[in-house]
Design a protein around this motif. Structure first.
Motif, short mmCIF file in Angstrom:
data_model
loop_
_atom_site.label_atom_id
_atom_site.label_comp_id
_atom_site.label_asym_id
_atom_site.label_seq_id
_atom_site.Cartn_x
_atom_site.Cartn_y
_atom_site.Cartn_z
N VAL A 210 0.87 -1.18 0.00
CA VAL A 210 0.00 0.00 0.00
C VAL A 210 0.90 1.22 0.00
O VAL A 210 1.78 1.35 0.86
N HIS A 211 0.72 2.10 -0.98
CA HIS A 211 1.57 3.29 -1.04
C HIS A 211 1.27 4.21 0.14
O HIS A 211 0.13 4.35 0.56
N ARG A 212 2.33 4.81 0.68
CA ARG A 212 2.17 5.65 1.87
C ARG A 212 1.35 6.90 1.59
O ARG A 212 0.62 7.38 2.46
N HIS A 213 1.44 7.46 0.37
CA HIS A 213 0.77 8.74 0.09
C HIS A 213 -0.09 8.73 -1.17
O HIS A 213 -1.05 9.48 -1.25
N ALA A 214 0.25 7.92 -2.17
CA ALA A 214 -0.53 7.90 -3.41
C ALA A 214 -1.69 6.91 -3.30
O ALA A 214 -1.58 5.90 -2.60
N PRO A 215 -2.79 7.18 -3.98
CA PRO A 215 -3.97 6.29 -3.87
C PRO A 215 -3.78 5.05 -4.73
O PRO A 215 -4.44 4.87 -5.75
N ILE A 216 -2.87 4.19 -4.32
CA ILE A 216 -2.55 3.03 -5.15
C ILE A 216 -2.10 1.87 -4.26
O ILE A 216 -1.46 2.08 -3.23
N ILE A 217 -2.53 0.65 -4.63
CA ILE A 217 -2.07 -0.57 -3.95
C ILE A 217 -1.64 -1.56 -5.01
O ILE A 217 -2.00 -1.44 -6.18
N ALA A 218 -0.84 -2.53 -4.59
CA ALA A 218 -0.40 -3.59 -5.51
C ALA A 218 -0.45 -4.92 -4.79
O ALA A 218 -0.19 -5.00 -3.58
N SER A 219 -0.79 -5.97 -5.52
CA SER A 219 -0.81 -7.31 -4.94
C SER A 219 -0.05 -8.25 -5.85
O SER A 219 -0.03 -8.08 -7.08
N GLY A 220 0.58 -9.25 -5.26
CA GLY A 220 1.36 -10.20 -6.03
C GLY A 220 0.85 -11.61 -5.84
O GLY A 220 0.29 -11.94 -4.79
N SER A 221 1.09 -12.42 -6.84
CA SER A 221 0.54 -13.78 -6.84
C SER A 221 1.66 -14.78 -7.01
O SER A 221 2.71 -14.49 -7.60
N ALA A 222 1.40 -16.00 -6.54
CA ALA A 222 2.34 -17.08 -6.77
C ALA A 222 2.36 -17.47 -8.24
O ALA A 222 3.25 -18.20 -8.68
N LYS A 223 1.42 -16.97 -9.01
CA LYS A 223 1.33 -17.31 -10.44
C LYS A 223 2.03 -16.25 -11.30
O LYS A 223 1.58 -15.94 -12.39
N GLN A 224 3.09 -15.68 -10.76
CA GLN A 224 3.93 -14.72 -11.49
C GLN A 224 3.11 -13.54 -12.04
O GLN A 224 3.26 -13.14 -13.19
N LEU A 225 2.27 -12.98 -11.15
CA LEU A 225 1.37 -11.92 -11.60
C LEU A 225 1.33 -10.82 -10.54
O LEU A 225 1.28 -11.11 -9.35
N ILE A 226 1.37 -9.55 -11.00
CA ILE A 226 1.21 -8.41 -10.09
C ILE A 226 0.05 -7.58 -10.61
O ILE A 226 0.00 -7.26 -11.81
N LYS A 227 -0.86 -7.23 -9.72
CA LYS A 227 -1.99 -6.37 -10.12
C LYS A 227 -1.95 -5.09 -9.30
O LYS A 227 -1.66 -5.13 -8.11
N VAL A 228 -2.29 -4.00 -9.98
CA VAL A 228 -2.26 -2.67 -9.36
C VAL A 228 -3.65 -2.08 -9.40
O VAL A 228 -4.34 -2.14 -10.44
N PHE A 229 -4.11 -1.53 -8.26
CA PHE A 229 -5.46 -0.98 -8.15
C PHE A 229 -5.41 0.41 -7.53
O PHE A 229 -4.49 0.74 -6.77
N SER A 230 -6.43 1.19 -7.81
CA SER A 230 -6.62 2.45 -7.09
C SER A 230 -7.38 2.15 -5.81
O SER A 230 -7.85 1.03 -5.60
N LEU A 231 -7.50 3.15 -4.94
CA LEU A 231 -8.22 2.93 -3.68
C LEU A 231 -9.71 2.76 -3.91
O LEU A 231 -10.45 2.35 -3.00
N GLU A 232 -10.19 3.09 -5.10
CA GLU A 232 -11.61 2.86 -5.43
C GLU A 232 -11.81 1.48 -6.04
O GLU A 232 -12.93 1.13 -6.44
N GLY A 233 -10.73 0.72 -6.16
CA GLY A 233 -10.85 -0.63 -6.72
C GLY A 233 -10.64 -0.68 -8.22
O GLY A 233 -10.75 -1.75 -8.82
N GLU A 234 -10.36 0.44 -8.83
CA GLU A 234 -10.17 0.47 -10.28
C GLU A 234 -8.83 -0.18 -10.64
O GLU A 234 -7.79 0.18 -10.10
N PRO A 235 -8.80 -1.13 -11.55
CA PRO A 235 -7.53 -1.76 -11.96
C PRO A 235 -6.66 -0.73 -12.69
O PRO A 235 -7.12 -0.05 -13.61
N LEU A 236 -5.42 -0.63 -12.28
CA LEU A 236 -4.49 0.32 -12.91
C LEU A 236 -3.43 -0.40 -13.72
O LEU A 236 -2.54 0.24 -14.28
N GLY A 237 -3.48 -1.68 -13.74
CA GLY A 237 -2.51 -2.38 -14.56
C GLY A 237 -2.20 -3.76 -14.04
O GLY A 237 -2.46 -4.09 -12.88
N THR A 238 -1.66 -4.57 -14.93
CA THR A 238 -1.25 -5.93 -14.58
C THR A 238 0.18 -6.12 -15.09
O THR A 238 0.51 -5.75 -16.22
N ILE A 239 1.00 -6.68 -14.25
CA ILE A 239 2.39 -6.94 -14.63
C ILE A 239 2.59 -8.45 -14.61
O ILE A 239 2.38 -9.09 -13.58
#
Length: 1330
Positions: A1255-1284
């Protein structure tokens, strides 16, 4: 430091007050200024203390009204931890304490002496001129201020001789003066032999006036008479030297006197003297050079050289009067009528003499080499007076083209600018002379000379330093100490100067010679001088303790005991008095005896007892030095120990072991440890267990050991090191009993359970946390399980874990082990035990704990303790240094220990330590080298969990049950807390350190950067983060993959760690490896978390370690909160531990209110004392340590599938209850716990494979990582901001799951670590372009 601020303010106010009073002419006004300021000083002190104690709570209170708090204050914490003196290279260096070299005491050199006899030889032959002199008319005639032609020649000769004797006796009243008038060679020989016989080893002065005989010969012969005065008889200088011997001083007042000096120097150089050159001490003063004739102008007396040497004020004023603007209005004859006495400074004559002494002393000190100055101006009072007056002779006679010379030769001083100050002072005094002579009752106005010189000194103090020219006014400060009216101000300024460092103490005490004056001032009772005198002596003794002998001899210790006992003195100042007394008794039996006679023990105990009985805040420095003073007082002194035991010291000192300041706790351990009966006085090396009938002493020893066992697991390595030293001394006295217990523990009994021993609790731990940062030593801090039910003080703090037999499968009974212990043959041969079996067993366990301490230094001490009771360490091979570098590097073949370059001062490593090229502000671009480790310092280590002594590579062998060789005192480890604490007083106390301004500038620069980027983070929309956002990728080459990573806030640096305790530092802009090192060498440990401490200041890296799966699966979860200075830690225990890193102390153990263990922790970065915990059962709890119940609320948001909470974090902003929680099942829940229990937003990010959350300390952004070699990024409203998605590398190797995610604190940068040892960094397009 409060003390510095207090004293700076106090001294500056007082010096200002005093200077004003002096200018007003109110000589006694200084005490008034002192008293007026007392209230202000007290207010300042209390305000400072309030601000110190409130620094943390101010953040806490501000939470309730966040609108009133500036955002910048909430986001930029002011708390700084682990940067005290105790963190400076604790591991690497052993402090030395004050020197006993006698540096300060050299003011009283062995060759200090006095002139015991004066031989005066006058060859005037009045009315007969020598053949080689042609006199002018009018001609100089006065001899000793007498006109020889004003009376009959015999009468004149006798009167001149008497006057000369009187003039010398004024300078040295106790010297015996003998006069020979127009003598023969035999008479001079007899005179010299008589003087030497009388003077013995003292100096003899030989004064020769040759105005009635020819000039000395080229061979250096002086002329005398035959009996009938019909011939001049030469006297070779070698004969004179053989009669007078050494030490001696010669004064030659005659034309061509330089001839004699030249001959004398030849005599010394050729070694034809009667004494070897090394044993000679001869000084010569001559009126002129070899080719010069004495001045004949009627302006001067005929013996102008003698007049300068013996009547300097009269000569100086007469000479000055003819050159002054006053010469028309002032009658020179008035100079003979100057009122007063030379030794009375309140009279005009005394003031002039005082100023003249100060001026000439100052000129000499500034011009002469210090060794020569000390020899000529501080060794012999008469010699010093003659040389001061010689400077005047040079000034006056050079105006008549005549150059006085000396041996040793002095540099020219006649044009020194201090003569201008003398002229001005003389003119001011002379201007009052007519009125004073006319009216004897007229009041004399003192000169402003000393006030002005002190002001000049004060100006130097404001701008000077060690690297600039020393202040030329120092000798004047010495003179001013003699006067009551200026004394206080002079002492204050002197204190400020001494505070500048050892070089200043050396300059003042050794070179100027002020030491005897401040020693004598201890006999005064003036109240306003007390605090500054204590301060001055503190600075002197912090450099050199050898003057302890002088202090005791002169009764100075009583002065400091009285000050220590005074209620009106401030605690910081009384701490200084306690320090002075500790130095006085340090290793000095006479000092110990004198202080005991003066009641020092009772005074110290009175203050300690008052502290333990009251709730009032006591200055920690005072408590620390009261303990150290007591410890030094009874160290190796059995009589004092008995007094302490009878006064119930163990009970009085025990509460200090839980004080918040580590220095106080360590000092209390030292005070108790020095009371332990080690048995050196009456026993030989192997007789530590002989009969001891003193029941009282044994009872006290029992209490002391119980108290010490309580702090074996203290949070500070400083404290644990002292406990280890104390246990070593205890083990020496009880080694046979302890050996028996140790041998029983190590018997091959596979089913032996340590936990079945008396008072031993089965404690579950949580792993360890090491702070790789600036300077502390590894801590072992263990908290007992909530279910432990035992009264053992050890169990209470969790030290019952160190035995090599600690094995969960064991079934051995209590009595079996204890019977083994008692039946061991060695026990029966020793003295009756004063301790029960449980206590001995606890002591052995405590020693084992210390031997496995995370602090290398404490562990070494612990192993030395074990060796005393027969357990030796097996040296195990460490991992080679190359493991810290990349495989394939040339360093991998090295067998050097991995910590070869680390300077540990605990288990924190200073990221910016020393000259390490890793300095994050200017990272190097060269490839990594092994010496990159050189500047890292270990600052502190906390161990949250018991060490398993029977684990692989424990480092301990089976006991060596033979007698331990070398059980002498010299082999016992020595305490270092006293020497370490002395370092506080050798630093500047009144001013900030030189590097503080630089650090402040760095802080301000980093605050500006942080605020600017916080605003950008808060107000800019975050664009996509995807595979195209990658700006860097780094193969860490970790064998087990990347466990955790951290982005440095103010440099393009990422730090990564694996599960094998390896840490690597990488510059992602330059793609350069900057550093690599091993955190620990414990194979059973693995790093689980990295945090940055003091990120806005001199940042430190905190490294938390867990026991790795396969050894004991103990997952340590920790988080750091900068605002409060708290480290929160938990794991597979039923509580969350709260460590105060400023106090290095476990301050709370918060029940987790759950049957499950904590799996994730997050502290609020804007609200001090607030943190959230996620549990294995999917529940989430919010805590606030400022509330009585601590638990604010609990919820169970992850209900779809019950899995452990993998990550948790506070949402950006100032909202107190908004949390993001991610479960291993893959769902991310957004909670506002204060307003509703249920999640207001749910994101199903991954299905059953979520491994990391950021969870970013100041920007409205979170990221989660998976065991399936996947990272997803979301805004605090739940909007997807990208997949890595992880791409296959060109080598097509298998890519592991995402193991860690972390955001940059002030930029939208995401670092991701994977099980394949790769770390990638991604940037938001808006914030970072590359």
């Amino acid at each position: 430091m409060a003390l510095g601020d207090l004293m700076t303010s106090r001294f500056s106010q007082l010096s200002l007050a005093v200077s004003n009073h002096v200018i007003d002419g109110n000589g006694n006004g200084s005490s008034g200024g002192y008293l007026e300021d007392a209230a202000a000083y007290a207010d300042l002190a209390s305000a400072r203390r309030d601000s110190d104690t409130a620094s943390t709570s101010s953040y806490a209170n501000a939470v309730t009204s966040s609108a009133a708090v500036p955002t910048s204050m909430a986001y930029l914490p002011q708390t700084v931890v682990l940067c005290e003196l105790r963190h400076a290279a604790f591991e690497a260096s052993t402090p030395t304490g004050p020197s006993d070299s006698g540096l300060v005491s050299k003011w009283r050199p062995k060759d200090r002496m006095k002139t015991g006899c004066v031989a005066l030889v006058l060859c005037l032959n009045i009315s007969v001129d020598p053949p080689d002199v042609i006199k002018i008319s009018p001609c100089a005639r006065m001899e000793c201020w007498i006109d020889p032609f004003s009376m009959a020649p015999p009468k004149a000769l006798e009167t001149i001789g008497k006057n000369l004797r009187d003039q010398y006796e004024r300078w040295q009243p106790k010297a015996r003066c003998k006069v020979e008038l127009d003598p023969t060679v035999d008479e001079v020989k007899k005179l010299c032999n008589t003087c030497r016989k009388y003077a013995k080893s003292e100096r003899v002065l030989f004064h020769y006036n040759g105005h009635g005989v020819p000039k000395p010969t080229a061979n250096g012969e002086i002329w005398l008479f035959n009996k009938s005065y019909t011939q001049y008889i030469p006297l070779p200088i070698s004969d004179l030297d053989s009669w007078l011997k050494t030490p001696s001083i010669y004064v030659f007042d005659c034309s061509a006197a330089g001839m004699v000096v030249n001959a004398f120097i030849e005599l010394l150089d050729c070694g034809t003297s009667n004494y070897p050159g090394s044993a000679r001490d001869c000084i010569l003063l001559a009126a002129c050079e070899a080719h010069e004739t004495l001045p004949q102008s009627a302006e001067f007396p005929a013996d102008v050289f003698t007049s300068c040497l013996t009547t300097p004020i009269k000569m100086a004023l007469r000479w000055f009067c003819t050159r002054s603007l006053l010469h028309e209005s002032l009658d020179c004859s008035l100079i003979d009528k100057i009122p007063g006495r030379q030794n009375d400074r309140k009279t005009l004559l005394g003031e002039l003499n005082w100023i003249f002494t100060a001026v000439t002393d100052t000129i000499a000190w500034n011009v002469l080499p210090h060794d020569l100055f000390r020899r000529l101006f501080r060794q012999d009072l008469l010699v010093a007076s003659l040389f001061r007056n010689f400077l005047l002779a040079e000034r006056i006679m050079r105006s008549a083209n005549c150059s006085p010379i000396s041996y040793p030769m002095l540099p020219p001083t006649h044009q020194h600018h201090m003569w201008d100050a003398w002229d001005m002072a003389a003119e001011i005094c002379l201007s009052q002379l007519p009125s004073l002579v006319e009216d004897p009752n007229a009041e004399f106005q003192p000169s402003s000379f000393f006030t002005e010189q002190l002001t000049a000194f004060e100006v130097w103090l404001d701008h000077g330093s060690e690297h600039k020219k020393p202040p030329e006014q120092l000798p004047i400060v010495l003179q001013v100490l003699l006067s009551q009216c200026h004394r206080f101000r002079a002492l204050v300024l002197l204190g400020r100067f001494l505070d500048m460092g050892h070089w200043a103490v050396d300059l003042v005490a050794l070179s100027v010679g002020i030491f005897p004056y401040v020693l004598k001032l201890l006999q005064t009772t003036t109240p306003e001088l007390r605090q500054i005198l204590v301060f001055i002596w503190t600075k002197i003794l912090a450099l050199d303790k050898s003057c302890q002998v002088d202090l005791v001899k002169d009764g100075g210790h009583v002065y400091f005991i009285r000050f220590l006992n005074s209620v009106e003195a401030y605690p910081e100042q009384r701490a200084m008095a306690a320090f002075v007394l500790a130095v006085i008794v340090d290793g000095h039996r006479r000092g110990q005896e004198a202080c005991i006679e003066a009641g020092l023990i009772q005074v110290c105990l009175k203050h300690l007892h008052a502290f333990t009985q009251s709730e009032a805040q006591t200055e920690p420095l005072l408590l620390q030095w009261l303990c150290l003073c007591l410890g030094k007082l009874w160290e190796d002194f059995s009589e004092a120990q008995m007094i302490g035991l009878q006064a119930d010291v163990p009970a009085i000192c025990a509460p200090l072991l839980s004080e918040p300041q580590p220095e106080v706790r360590a000092s209390a351990v030292y005070a108790l440890a020095t009371l332990l009966d080690v048995g050196f006085d009456s026993r030989d090396g192997s007789g530590g267990d002989e009969e001891c009938d003193d029941v009282e002493k044994s009872r006290s020893e029992n209490i002391i050991i119980k108290s010490l066992l309580n702090v074996v697991s203290d949070g500070s390595p400083l404290v644990r090191a002292e406990v280890a030293v104390a246990l070593a001394h205890f083990a020496f006295g009880h080694k046979q009993h302890l050996k028996s217990f140790a041998s029983a523990y190590w018997k091959p009994q596979p089913n032996t359970l340590l936990n079945s021993l008396p008072s031993v609790a089965n404690i579950k731990g949580t792993g360890s946390g090491n702070i790789v940062s600036a300077q502390i030593s590894p801590l072992t801090a263990i908290v007992r399980d909530g279910r432990v039910s035992t009264s053992s003080p050890l169990a209470a703090v969790g030290i019952m874990h160190g035995s090599p037999l600690s094995d969960d499968s064991s079934q051995h009974s209590d009595s079996g082990i204890l019977n083994d212990c008692v039946s061991n043959g060695e026990v029966h041969n020793s003295r009756p035990k004063s301790f029960d079996n449980a206590m001995y067993s606890q002591c052995v366990l405590a020693m084992c704990t210390l031997a496995k301490d995370p602090s290398p230094r404490v562990a070494r001490l612990g192993r030395r303790v074990l060796s005393i009771i027969g357990i030796e360490q097996v040296t195990k091979s460490m991992k080679p240094a190359g493991n810290s570098a990349c495989p394939g590097d040339s360093t991998t073949s090295s067998s050097t220990p991995s910590t070869s370059g680390l300077v540990r001062s605990s288990s924190w490593l200073d990221i910016n330590g020393g000259h390490l090229p890793l300095t994050f502000r200017t990272p190097p671009v060269s490839p990594p080298r092994q010496n990159y480790l050189a500047g890292i310092r270990r600052v502190c280590s906390l161990d949250f969990r018991p060490h398993l002594m029977n684990s692989p590579d424990s480092g301990l062998a089976d006991p060596l049950l033979g007698s331990v060789s070398g059980s002498e005192r010299s082999l016992l480890p020595q305490s270092t807390i006293y020497n370490f604490s002395c370092g506080h007083f050798s630093k500047p106390l009144l001013t900030a350190s030189d590097d503080s301004e630089e650090l402040l500038g760095i802080r301000e620069e980093q605050e500006r950067f942080a605020l600017e980027h916080i605003a950008k983070c808060q107000h800019s929309s975050v664009s996509k983060l995807n595979n195209n956002s990658q700006i860097a990728s780094w193969d860490t080459r970790f064998e087990t993959g990347t466990r955790t990573a951290l982005l440095q806030p103010f440099s393009p640096i990422v730090i990564a760690a694996d599960e094998n305790e390896r840490i690597r530092v990488w510059d992602y802009e330059e793609a350069t490896l900057l550093n690599g090192f091993d955190n620990h060498d414990f194979p059973e440990k693995g790093i689980s978390k990295l945090c940055l401490l003091n990120e806005l200041d001199d940042s430190l890296l905190l490294v938390a370690s867990s026991h790795k799966p396969g050894v004991r699966s103990l997952n340590t979860v920790v988080d750091w909160q900068q605002q409060s200075g708290y480290l929160y830690s938990s794991g597979e225990i039923s509580s969350i531990m709260l460590w105060d890193l400023d106090k290095e102390q476990l301050v709370n153990s918060i029940p987790s209110s759950s049957d499950c263990s904590v799996s994730a922790l997050a502290s609020s970065q804007v609200h001090a004392g607030q943190f959230a915990a996620g549990f294995v059962d999917g529940s989430v709890r919010l805590y606030d340590i400022r509330t009585p119940d601590m638990l604010v609320c609990a919820t169970r948001p992850h209900t779809q599938q019950i899995e452990r909470v993998v990550g948790i974090g506070f949402q950006p902003g100032l909202d107190q209850g908004k949390i993001v929680s991610a479960s291993q099942a893959g769902d991310i829940q957004f909670l506002d716990i204060r307003n509703q229990r249920d999640a207001y937003l749910t994101i199903v990010a991954h299905r059953g494979s979520l491994t990391a959350l950021a969870v970013h300390r100041h920007a409205p952004i979170i990221a989660s990582g998976s065991a399936k070699q996947l990272i997803k990024v979301f805004s605090l409203e739940g909007e997807p901001l990208g997949t890595i998605r992880y791409q296959h590398t060109f080598m097509a190797q298998k890519i592991g799951s995402v193991s860690c995610l972390t955001f940059h604190p002030y930029q939208v940068l995401l670092a991701a670590g994977a099980a394949d040892a790769c770390v990638s960094i991604y940037a938001d397009d808006n914030s970072h372009t590359r």
